[in-house]
Motif scaffolding. Sequence first.
Motif, PDB file in Angstrom:
ATOM      1  N   PRO A 118      -3.868  -9.899 -24.276  1.00  0.00           N
ATOM      2  CA  PRO A 118      -5.041 -10.187 -25.105  1.00  0.00           C
ATOM      3  C   PRO A 118      -5.798  -8.893 -25.420  1.00  0.00           C
ATOM      4  O   PRO A 118      -5.753  -7.938 -24.643  1.00  0.00           O
ATOM      5  N   PRO A 119      -6.500  -8.844 -26.538  1.00  0.00           N
ATOM      6  CA  PRO A 119      -7.207  -7.620 -26.938  1.00  0.00           C
ATOM      7  C   PRO A 119      -8.203  -7.122 -25.893  1.00  0.00           C
ATOM      8  O   PRO A 119      -8.458  -5.932 -25.800  1.00  0.00           O
ATOM      9  N   GLU A 120      -8.759  -8.014 -25.103  1.00  0.00           N
ATOM     10  CA  GLU A 120      -9.765  -7.600 -24.115  1.00  0.00           C
ATOM     11  C   GLU A 120      -9.153  -7.006 -22.843  1.00  0.00           C
ATOM     12  O   GLU A 120      -9.872  -6.527 -21.974  1.00  0.00           O
ATOM     13  N   VAL A 121      -7.828  -7.009 -22.750  1.00  0.00           N
ATOM     14  CA  VAL A 121      -7.146  -6.432 -21.588  1.00  0.00           C
ATOM     15  C   VAL A 121      -6.636  -5.038 -21.961  1.00  0.00           C
ATOM     16  O   VAL A 121      -5.725  -4.907 -22.770  1.00  0.00           O
ATOM     17  N   PRO A 122      -7.232  -3.993 -21.382  1.00  0.00           N
ATOM     18  CA  PRO A 122      -6.750  -2.647 -21.706  1.00  0.00           C
ATOM     19  C   PRO A 122      -5.368  -2.407 -21.107  1.00  0.00           C
ATOM     20  O   PRO A 122      -5.102  -2.777 -19.974  1.00  0.00           O
TER      21      PRO A 122
END
Length: 68
Positions: free
Chosen positions: A37-41
């Motif tokens: 997901p985009p929020e997981v670097p």
Amino acid sequence: MLILSRKLNESIVIDGRIVVKVLRIEKESVKLGIQAPPEVPVHREEIHEAIQKGKKKPRGNGGAEPTA
């Protein structure tokens, strides 16, 4: 540490949200594809370490050297 064996085009799933897939196997390297997901670097280890070091720098004088 969990150690897994995977073949070409096989994947592992982490937390039901992150998929790591073996895309290519060469002599001494493996290409992995990572869907997250985009929020997981997601970073290579050396980039992650550089980011962590950057967060620990003191902010007193903006990194400038004191002048005499």
